[in-house]
Design a protein around this motif. Sequence first.
Motif, PDB file in Angstrom:
ATOM      1  N   ILE A   1      76.260  38.431  50.229  1.00 56.06           N
ATOM      2  CA  ILE A   1      75.242  39.045  51.079  1.00 56.06           C
ATOM      3  C   ILE A   1      74.319  37.985  51.677  1.00 56.06           C
ATOM      4  CG2 ILE A   1      73.208  40.546  51.049  1.00 56.06           C
ATOM      5  CD1 ILE A   1      74.686  42.276  48.986  1.00 56.06           C
TER       6      ILE A   1
ATOM      7  N   PHE B   1      75.335  46.812  56.842  1.00 59.61           N
ATOM      8  CA  PHE B   1      75.005  45.644  56.022  1.00 59.61           C
ATOM      9  C   PHE B   1      73.754  45.901  55.179  1.00 59.61           C
ATOM     10  CE2 PHE B   1      72.841  41.410  55.756  1.00 59.61           C
ATOM     11  CZ  PHE B   1      73.712  40.862  54.815  1.00 59.61           C
TER      12      PHE B   1
ATOM     13  N   ARG C   1      73.346  45.824  51.050  1.00 59.50           N
ATOM     14  CA  ARG C   1      72.295  45.085  50.360  1.00 59.50           C
ATOM     15  C   ARG C   1      71.512  46.011  49.419  1.00 59.50           C
ATOM     16  NH1 ARG C   1      69.380  40.712  52.760  1.00 59.50           N
ATOM     17  NH2 ARG C   1      69.844  41.591  54.806  1.00 59.50           N
TER      18      ARG C   1
ATOM     19  N   LEU D   1      74.272  35.204  60.055  1.00 61.04           N
ATOM     20  CA  LEU D   1      74.489  36.331  60.963  1.00 61.04           C
ATOM     21  C   LEU D   1      73.728  36.123  62.262  1.00 61.04           C
ATOM     22  CD1 LEU D   1      75.867  39.117  61.129  1.00 61.04           C
ATOM     23  CD2 LEU D   1      73.742  40.112  60.285  1.00 61.04           C
TER      24      LEU D   1
ATOM     25  N   GLN E   1      72.210  42.096  63.796  1.00 60.58           N
ATOM     26  CA  GLN E   1      71.365  42.631  62.732  1.00 60.58           C
ATOM     27  C   GLN E   1      70.889  44.047  63.014  1.00 60.58           C
ATOM     28  OE1 GLN E   1      68.226  39.775  62.328  1.00 60.58           O
ATOM     29  NE2 GLN E   1      69.583  38.151  61.552  1.00 60.58           N
TER      30      GLN E   1
ATOM     31  N   ILE F   1      83.004  45.627  56.093  1.00 58.95           N
ATOM     32  CA  ILE F   1      82.065  46.654  55.619  1.00 58.95           C
ATOM     33  C   ILE F   1      82.179  47.910  56.479  1.00 58.95           C
ATOM     34  CG2 ILE F   1      79.622  47.185  55.278  1.00 58.95           C
ATOM     35  CD1 ILE F   1      79.185  44.166  54.809  1.00 58.95           C
TER      36      ILE F   1
ATOM     37  N   LYS G   1      83.124  39.656  57.785  1.00 58.88           N
ATOM     38  CA  LYS G   1      82.618  40.386  56.634  1.00 58.88           C
ATOM     39  C   LYS G   1      81.985  41.713  57.071  1.00 58.88           C
ATOM     40  CE  LYS G   1      81.775  36.180  53.901  1.00 58.88           C
ATOM     41  NZ  LYS G   1      82.740  36.417  52.819  1.00 58.88           N
ATOM     42  N   LEU G   2      81.245  41.710  58.178  1.00 61.13           N
ATOM     43  CA  LEU G   2      80.646  42.956  58.671  1.00 61.13           C
ATOM     44  C   LEU G   2      81.724  43.941  59.121  1.00 61.13           C
ATOM     45  CD1 LEU G   2      77.470  41.920  60.687  1.00 61.13           C
ATOM     46  CD2 LEU G   2      77.636  42.820  58.385  1.00 61.13           C
TER      47      LEU G   2
ATOM     48  N   VAL H   1      76.042  36.017  54.539  1.00 58.18           N
ATOM     49  CA  VAL H   1      76.046  36.783  55.786  1.00 58.18           C
ATOM     50  C   VAL H   1      74.654  36.782  56.408  1.00 58.18           C
ATOM     51  CG1 VAL H   1      76.409  39.052  56.801  1.00 58.18           C
ATOM     52  CG2 VAL H   1      77.975  38.205  55.042  1.00 58.18           C
ATOM     53  N   ASP H   2      73.648  36.972  55.582  1.00 56.81           N
ATOM     54  CA  ASP H   2      72.274  37.056  56.080  1.00 56.81           C
ATOM     55  C   ASP H   2      71.847  35.741  56.735  1.00 56.81           C
ATOM     56  OD1 ASP H   2      69.972  38.541  56.514  1.00 56.81           O
ATOM     57  OD2 ASP H   2      69.008  37.749  54.721  1.00 56.81           O
TER      58      ASP H   2
END
Length: 757
Positions: free
Chosen positions: A718, A738, A742, A725, A730, A675, A671-672, A721-722
């Motif tokens: 979101i 990311f 958000r 992750l 991060q 993005i 997912k990252l 992922v958070d």
Amino acid sequence: MKLVCDAVAMSGLTITSKEATAVLEKCQPVFASLIPEEKRRNPSDLFSYLILRPLQHIHEYESFVQTMKSDGENYYSPFTLDKIRVAHAHWKQLSITAHKNLLEAEDTKNFWETCSLKMVEALSTPSRRMLRESRTHPINVHNAGRFSSHSFVLLTDILVHIQYSTFSTYNLNTMWVEAVSNVPNVQHGIYITLPEDTLTLTCPSSGDKNQWMYVLQEGIKRAVDKSEESGGTLTSLPRSAPLWVCGKLHGEGTMVWGDGRRYEGQFRQNVYHGSGRLEVPMGGGANVYEGTWKNGKLEGKGIIRYANKDVYIGNLKESQPHGHGELKKGRFSSQAASIYTGEWSSGVKHGYGVLDEIAKGEKYMGTWQNNVRHGPGMVVTMNGVYYEGNFHQNKLTGCGLMMFEDKTYFEGELGMGGTFAGKGSLHYPSGDTIEGTFTGNWEDGIKINGVLQKGISSPDEDNVPKSFGKFSVHADQKWTAVVRQCQEQLGLSAGTDITTTKLLLSLVDAFRATYGGVVAHSRLLPYAVQEVRSFTSRLYQLVGVLFPALPSESESVLLEPGEEDQEEIVVTPAFVIHPWLLPHVYSPLSTLYVLQHQHKDEEYWRRLLKWNKQPDTALMTFLGVDVKFWLPEGASLVESSRTLGTLKDQHFTEAIETLQMLSTSFSPRDKLNLIHSTFQLAVMAKLGSNYLWSMDDLFPVFQYVVVRSRIQHLGAEIQLVDDLLEPHMQHGELGIMFTTLRACYYQIQNEKLTHML
């Protein structure tokens, strides 16, 4: 000859003579000149004499040919004499066979006349003969009790074991007979091996033993030869198709018993061993056992289909559920429909397990003992109620926690079925609290004797108590039977937490059973995240054994890129396991995230739909997107409506499509990367990779792409992922991207619509 002997054995001549009495009386003048008077005393003797007369002719013909052979040397040529000798040999053999068959038929008739009516009806057939019985030729069971009663009858195709008024039959086709050497404990013994049993018999003397051995072996030979000629055996007796080794079934075949039992599969030394299927008749149906057998018992992975339509799939020990398994009871529409997934011990639920009562709309997740709920556990219902506490013998007792769909929760004494049963406190999202004594249930009403305290702090939107999860089972203590079974299969020590792909599939099935289905509850999300982390740890240990060079769970190793365009890789458990695990658990996991963020995502989606009604120029202007991202060099704002469509097709359309793939990717890393790719397409494709961007430039562009991407459950994505992750991701460029996403979600959720309008 066979038909006549069959009639004699079944007392058919006596019965038929009664029907022929009238005819015989009319023929008395004729019989008087042909038949001796002693044979005409009664109709029965006369009828028997007439029927058996052809057999007597055989003996007479043999005597006549014998006379010709003796006197023929003086009257016949050598050639004719040879013909007479050959004829005499045939007639002599036929005479002996006829005499033997008639004696067997007479003995069989006399035997049936002494038997019980029950035994005669069950065993007597025209072709069956009595060869030997223990009343006239003693033989008994070795070490038979003083007051026991055993007798044996050898018929042409079966051995009958009589005990008082009951009897058992053993097919000679599947019998192996061996003489037992004399030892102090067994004298003059005979050992009989059968598919169903083994018998040790003893005789009074060696002569009796030898005679019984002879007739048994001859009976077996005759039965086998007859079976081969007829192409099968009696269906009421056991039959088998596997090979025989020393009188024992060995190999693959089928065994059918007279009571309806049927086994298809592999045998070893007369017992089920290997892959096989056993049907055992029960009232109105049959229990079916499928799987791998070991010494006559189901061991390891298997399936049991019960006569009442219940189905068990899982591990077995001695043909009983043991270890990890799933039991499906009833049909979906029935009142008893339920699915239990968890640990078993000797056929009962024992350990951690999940019971989904489909018809009732409840799901229990906790520990079991001797088939009842016992220990810490929690329950969720279709009505949105969640409660946890300690169970004792299937009853919820003591203090616990109950939470409701409107964010209200109760801490205190709970009773059976999740009812209020004593002192506690009821907390509302507004901050108000009632402390006192509570009785009743949430749906039907509560009786309260207590004090209301108004809240002085701002309302808590989530309203999650500190005691949440206190009575739940830790993730690392769940599904331990799955790991243990895989360890046993691999022959590893119990202390080595290792498994195979089977572990992944079993853990995934357990995860889906816990968090999927119609009773999915948002309160279960924290437990689901904990289990994903626990699964990641357990599976990584397998990979660590297969690849010892991998770092331990507490370490992280940075792999430098081999080429400039390759990214750096940090080897962690999540990096190795998530691409393998998350695709299998993503469906129930994402559902929980959607339920958790339902209210926020609904507000976000409502605003997003209104924003998407605006044309591109108005939306970009409102969002503050710098013109350098969407206007060609030298173009004016007047030309924007004409050029924006072309530019959007070139850059933003691809960026929007890339971001929309966020909902179809599984791991946080994927997912990252999506993005990051979205940023590359939206910014770098227009301004080049050397452009030094700032957050003031980046945020509006991202916001435009997010709005046009129309991702309905962006908040859930979101949060997923958070939660999963890795810490090292991060920070840096991916972390900034990311955080920007958000912030876009937050602004869309909270921006006033009047600004757009």
